[in-house]
Design an enzyme around this catalytic site. Structure first.
Site, mmCIF file in Angstrom:
data_model
loop_
_atom_site.group_PDB
_atom_site.id
_atom_site.type_symbol
_atom_site.label_atom_id
_atom_site.label_comp_id
_atom_site.label_asym_id
_atom_site.label_seq_id
_atom_site.Cartn_x
_atom_site.Cartn_y
_atom_site.Cartn_z
ATOM 1 N N GLU A 134 0.960 -1.077 0.122
ATOM 2 C CA GLU A 134 0.023 -0.103 0.007
ATOM 3 C C GLU A 134 0.961 1.084 0.142
ATOM 4 O O GLU A 134 2.000 1.318 0.445
ATOM 5 C CB GLU A 134 -0.926 0.066 1.254
ATOM 6 C CG GLU A 134 -1.686 -1.147 1.362
ATOM 7 C CD GLU A 134 -2.461 -1.141 2.628
ATOM 8 O OE1 GLU A 134 -2.333 -0.308 3.678
ATOM 9 O OE2 GLU A 134 -3.221 -2.270 2.948
ATOM 10 N N LYS A 174 2.225 4.524 1.505
ATOM 11 C CA LYS A 174 2.182 5.011 2.808
ATOM 12 C C LYS A 174 1.652 6.417 2.811
ATOM 13 O O LYS A 174 2.992 7.116 2.541
ATOM 14 C CB LYS A 174 3.563 4.764 3.558
ATOM 15 C CG LYS A 174 3.519 5.150 5.130
ATOM 16 C CD LYS A 174 4.999 4.696 5.784
ATOM 17 C CE LYS A 174 4.960 4.942 7.201
ATOM 18 N NZ LYS A 174 4.852 6.322 7.397
ATOM 19 N N ASP A 229 1.554 10.251 4.264
ATOM 20 C CA ASP A 229 2.252 10.813 5.006
ATOM 21 C C ASP A 229 1.012 11.666 5.989
ATOM 22 O O ASP A 229 0.893 13.096 5.351
ATOM 23 C CB ASP A 229 3.168 11.765 4.465
ATOM 24 C CG ASP A 229 4.149 12.289 5.683
ATOM 25 O OD1 ASP A 229 3.883 11.908 6.612
ATOM 26 O OD2 ASP A 229 5.021 13.045 5.481
ATOM 27 N N TYR A 281 -7.158 1.846 5.854
ATOM 28 C CA TYR A 281 -6.333 0.642 5.294
ATOM 29 C C TYR A 281 -6.332 -0.683 6.330
ATOM 30 O O TYR A 281 -5.646 -1.603 6.184
ATOM 31 C CB TYR A 281 -4.787 1.066 5.477
ATOM 32 C CG TYR A 281 -4.451 1.857 6.621
ATOM 33 C CD1 TYR A 281 -4.157 1.085 7.975
ATOM 34 C CD2 TYR A 281 -4.113 3.003 6.834
ATOM 35 C CE1 TYR A 281 -3.940 1.618 9.113
ATOM 36 C CE2 TYR A 281 -3.679 3.673 7.900
ATOM 37 C CZ TYR A 281 -3.658 2.745 9.089
ATOM 38 O OH TYR A 281 -3.111 3.559 10.231
ATOM 39 N N LYS A 326 10.659 2.700 3.581
ATOM 40 C CA LYS A 326 10.637 4.342 3.561
ATOM 41 C C LYS A 326 11.314 4.745 2.278
ATOM 42 O O LYS A 326 12.135 4.137 1.918
ATOM 43 C CB LYS A 326 11.104 4.842 4.730
ATOM 44 C CG LYS A 326 10.690 4.573 5.952
ATOM 45 C CD LYS A 326 9.298 5.467 6.236
ATOM 46 C CE LYS A 326 9.536 6.986 6.628
ATOM 47 N NZ LYS A 326 9.505 6.990 8.319
ATOM 48 N N CYS A 355 14.273 48.914 9.788
ATOM 49 C CA CYS A 355 13.633 48.005 8.629
ATOM 50 C C CYS A 355 14.746 47.985 7.549
ATOM 51 O O CYS A 355 15.430 49.154 7.227
ATOM 52 C CB CYS A 355 12.367 48.793 8.241
ATOM 53 S SG CYS A 355 11.876 48.143 6.737
ATOM 54 N N CYS A 364 13.192 50.746 4.867
ATOM 55 C CA CYS A 364 12.989 52.238 4.912
ATOM 56 C C CYS A 364 13.690 52.746 6.150
ATOM 57 O O CYS A 364 13.581 53.816 6.412
ATOM 58 C CB CYS A 364 11.561 52.365 5.093
ATOM 59 S SG CYS A 364 10.884 51.927 6.691
ATOM 60 N N CYS A 375 8.388 46.173 11.130
ATOM 61 C CA CYS A 375 8.646 47.565 10.557
ATOM 62 C C CYS A 375 7.515 48.497 11.096
ATOM 63 O O CYS A 375 6.380 47.999 11.045
ATOM 64 C CB CYS A 375 9.023 47.710 9.242
ATOM 65 S SG CYS A 375 8.779 49.280 8.534
ATOM 66 N N CYS A 434 6.063 52.398 4.714
ATOM 67 C CA CYS A 434 7.446 51.895 4.061
ATOM 68 C C CYS A 434 7.158 51.416 2.743
ATOM 69 O O CYS A 434 6.247 50.687 2.771
ATOM 70 C CB CYS A 434 7.761 50.681 5.234
ATOM 71 S SG CYS A 434 8.974 49.564 4.700
HETATM 72 O O1 D41 Z 1 -0.918 4.738 4.750
HETATM 73 C C1 D41 Z 1 -0.604 4.617 5.659
HETATM 74 N N1 D41 Z 1 0.163 5.696 6.656
HETATM 75 C C2 D41 Z 1 -0.628 3.208 6.649
HETATM 76 C C3 D41 Z 1 -0.366 3.184 7.969
HETATM 77 C C4 D41 Z 1 -0.826 2.243 5.825
HETATM 78 N N2 D41 Z 1 -1.213 2.305 4.708
HETATM 79 N N3 D41 Z 1 -1.141 0.953 6.689
HETATM 80 C C5 D41 Z 1 -0.949 0.888 7.854
HETATM 81 N N4 D41 Z 1 -0.953 -0.256 8.590
HETATM 82 C C6 D41 Z 1 -0.606 -0.251 9.734
HETATM 83 C C7 D41 Z 1 -0.685 -1.841 10.391
HETATM 84 C C8 D41 Z 1 0.069 -2.601 9.728
HETATM 85 C C9 D41 Z 1 -0.302 -1.734 11.837
HETATM 86 C C10 D41 Z 1 -2.226 -1.897 10.550
HETATM 87 C C11 D41 Z 1 -0.449 1.984 8.696
HETATM 88 C C12 D41 Z 1 -0.260 1.798 10.184
HETATM 89 N N5 D41 Z 1 -0.283 0.589 10.470
HETATM 90 C C13 D41 Z 1 0.311 2.957 10.891
HETATM 91 N N6 D41 Z 1 0.161 4.374 10.760
HETATM 92 C C14 D41 Z 1 0.531 4.923 11.781
HETATM 93 C C15 D41 Z 1 0.962 4.105 12.555
HETATM 94 C C16 D41 Z 1 0.970 2.770 12.065
#
Ligand code: D41
Length: 700
Positions: free
Chosen positions: A145, A147, A149, A255, A344, A438, A441, A456, A461
């Protein structure tokens, strides 16, 4: 290069720890004390960063740097298991709630994720799963999936009805953000088809363009801007006023599931599909099934390439064992599932040098330092400036002009300096002095006690004048085409335009004095200035650039007052009766409209035909016309924001507190003290049903 520098850093840090550990193993127990101290120091540092990140939405270090600290602590505890206490940050998830909202205990704890920094680390994870726990399995099937932010939250549905929403908090206890979550348009209040009990987990986030719009709005209103989209989402969710959350265009993707009564599904992918069928938002197109680590690698590289085109921030890929029975078998360790890992993305960082620090004067007089950098490429974008925010930030970084620094791009904004490379100093670096005058000016600078920015003090100004004019003509304000910074500077230098009212007195001869200005262009420009006379009142209020009055507040004011004159006459108490207007905004408005310079300006605008009337006049004569209405308790049919819009549509004005001036209170479920007060004052009270009848009766 940037990876190399980051690794070098990691190495220095780790080698110090390793040195201590080696020492402690070979020599006396006294030295072991220093390992303990080192462990305590890193633990404390991680706790501090947890608090900054999870509670204050104000991280001080990049994710990559945090990861390094975390791994170092993990390493220490592996080597010295006696250091691993139950409350070590290694075994904690996030931070306990900060106390603004009521606590909510998650029925099933919300676990955290372990991290892999690169594909090699993912391959190790895959290998160890198969060897240690699943002997004989060749290729594991993974659900991959995106991730997101954002901020992790849980939604609880009882019989398909959204009853509670909470943040993750420390994984066991989060904060109740039900009212705020109800304002998200993508989250159903009622599921289509549903099990009796369902806790859904997901990530709340903000699109990049909405994030930039929000930051522009914040800046224009003189409010703090958010460092990145994640902080913006977190800050917007943790608003005490749900109307503020409603104005921030947050989204969510689900998710996973906590409690799920009667849910019996075989795989992670089946869960996602089921959630979608219930009517919940799921990022199915961003999810892939992969057999074995090679396919995961392919998927990861594909996602990395897609990253810049998504329109929202992702910081990696979450890889989960797809089979739920296998998940069960694998279980968890240290409140992280063994069956999932966050792969990551490499941080978007680079090393460069600060060539100079330039002071910018904004329209409110705020003086902000901006670092001019030796241009450097960070994942395809050339970066030559970084925001420094203010002098507290400069002090925190310990930055001197000329320093080598690490810059990081987070979510499509002007990058931040995350670290100064002190060891690279040549001695020629220079202090960045706090300004006394400033830079534009040379008027004296003032700094209010509770503010971090110097300002300022000269309201005429030239830098401020130009910034004010730029704001006045900008797209979200009066939208006057053809007047950019260059033209405004020329007109100002020629002595033709000192403030926005002067624009409406310009004639062709004035424009001909400008460079490259012919008859056609001049005609067009005059036409667009003339056209701007008919902009709605909300635009004009926003265009005036009153401190703390952004687009949203301007709209609210325009709905509540007939014209600028009426707004200018309003007493602070009257302003504060309006929902969303607090002491700060009310005071700023009153200061503005009492300033003789502004009184003169407004008069000249009026004389030049700039005097729009409120759009809300159309709703005059509605059943709530001119009435101050307070909504309290939980409504079933509408979110708070929707109900307010209906009140406004009926001609009413929403206020947040009940007073003698309140004409009516609309009370939903569990209404508390406001309802009591309304009863005590003998104010008319409507329940949801009667309010609904009123709304329906008014429909055309
Ligand atoms: O998209 C995400 N940030 C995301 C976070 C994701 N797609 N899946 C996640 N799955 C989990 C578990 C496996 C523990 C159910 C998560 C997170 N955890 C998660 N987000 C923040 C802490 C954990």
């Amino acid at each position: 290069m940037k990876r190399a520098v980051a690794q070098l850093f990691g190495l220095c840090y780790i080698s110090f720890a390793t040195f201590l550990m080696l020492f402690s193993e070979r020599l006396s127990p006294m030295v072991h004390e220093s390992v303990k101290q080192h462990h305590a120091r890193i633990s404390a540092e991680i706790r501090r960063h947890n608090r900054l990140y999870y509670q204050l939405d104000r991280p001080e270090i990049s994710d990559a740097e945090y990861d390094r600290l975390f791994r170092e602590l993990q390493g220490l505890e592996t080597k010295h298991p006696e250091l691993a206490s139950a409350d070590s940050p290694v075994r904690q998830v996030g931070a306990p709630p900060a106390g603004k909202f009521s606590p909510v205990r998650h029925a099933v704890p919300m676990l955290s994720l372990r991290n892999a920094r690169d594909l090699a680390e993912f391959r190790e994870f895959d290998k160890s799963l198969r060897q240690t726990f699943l002997a004989g399995v060749d290729l594991l099937e993974y659900a991959c999936e995106m991730k997101l932010d954002g901020v992790a939250v849980e939604l609880s549905y009882e019989h398909g009805h959204l009853v509670r929403a909470s943040t993750r908090g420390d994984g066991s206890v989060g904060e109740d953000i039900t009212d705020n979550i109800r304002t998200l348009t993508g989250i159903p209040h009622q599921l289509k088809d549903y099990p009796p009990l369902l806790d859904v987990r997901g990530e709340v986030f903000i699109d990049l363009d909405d994030f930039q719009r929000l930051n522009r709005r914040q800046q224009e209103a003189g409010e703090k801007t958010f460092a990145n989209p994640r902080n913006a989402a977190a800050g917007s969710l943790r608003q005490l006023d749900a109307a503020v959350t409603a104005s921030r265009s947050l989204r969510m993707y689900c998710y996973g599931v906590g409690r799920g009564e009667g849910l019996d599904l075989p795989t992670q992918l089946a869960i996602l599909k089921q959630l979608q069928d219930y009517g919940l938002p799921v990022n199915l197109t961003g999810t892939s099934l992969c057999l074995g680590p090679d396919q995961v690698a392919e998927c990861f590289n594909h996602l990395l390439a897609q990253r810049e085109t998504l329109g929202y921030e992702i910081d990696g890929m979450v890889v989960k064992v797809n089979d739920l029975e296998l998940q069960q078998e694998l279980g968890e360790l240290n409140r992280r599932p063994r069956w999932a890992i966050a792969l990551k993305f490499p941080p978007r960082q680079a090393t460069t040098r600060v060539e100079s620090v330039v002071l910018q004067v904004g329209r409110t007089g705020a003086i902000t330092p901006v670092a001019h950098l030796e241009p450097v490429n960070i994942s395809g974008v050339t970066v030559s400036r970084a925001s420094l925010h203010n002098w507290d930030e400069i002090a925190r970084l310990g930055l001197l002009s000329g320093d080598s620094v690490i810059v990081e791009r987070a979510g499509d904004v002007i990058p931040d300096i995350v670290k100064v490379l002190h060891q690279r100093r040549s001695g020629a670096e220079q202090q960045i002095p706090f300004p006394e005058w400033c830079p534009e000016c040379e008027a004296p600078v003032s700094k209010e006690e509770n503010e971090v920015v110097p300002r300022c003090t000269n309201s005429s100004c030239p830098a401020r004048t130009i910034e004010r004019l730029k704001h006045f003509v900008s797209r979200g304000a009066m939208n006057i085409d053809g007047l950019g910074e260059k033209q405004l500077r020329q007109l100002n230098d020629l002595g033709k335009v000192h403030d926005c009212a002067d624009l409406y007195q310009l004639g062709q001869p004035d424009l001909f004095a400008m460079e490259r200005m012919g008859e056609t262009l001049a005609g067009k420009l005059l036409q667009s200035i003339a056209d701007s006379r008919t902009r709605p009142l909300s635009r004009l209020i926003f265009a005036l650039g009153i401190r703390h009055v952004g687009e949203q507040t301007a709209k609210l004011l325009a709905r509540s007052f007939a014209n600028l004159e009426a707004l200018a006459q309003a007493e602070p108490e009257e302003l504060k009766q309006l929902h969303e207007i607090g002491d700060k905004v009310a005071e700023s408005l009153c200061d503005f409209f009492r300033d003789p310079l502004q009184i003169d300006l407004l008069q000249r605008l009026r004389e030049n035909g700039v005097d729009p009337q409120s759009e809300a006049v159309a709703t005059q004569g509605g059943p709530l016309s001119g009435k101050s209405v307070v909504i309290t308790g939980t409504l079933q049919r509408w979110s708070r924001r929707e109900a307010e819009q209906r009140v406004e549509h009926l001609g009413g004005r929403c206020a947040s507190s009940v007073s003698k001036k309140t004409a009516m209170v609309i009370a939903g479920d569990n209404a508390g003290s406001k309802l009591d007060k309304a009863r005590a004052l003998g104010i008319e009270i409507l329940d949801e049903q009667r309010f609904a009848e009123l709304v329906e009766g008014a429909q055309p």
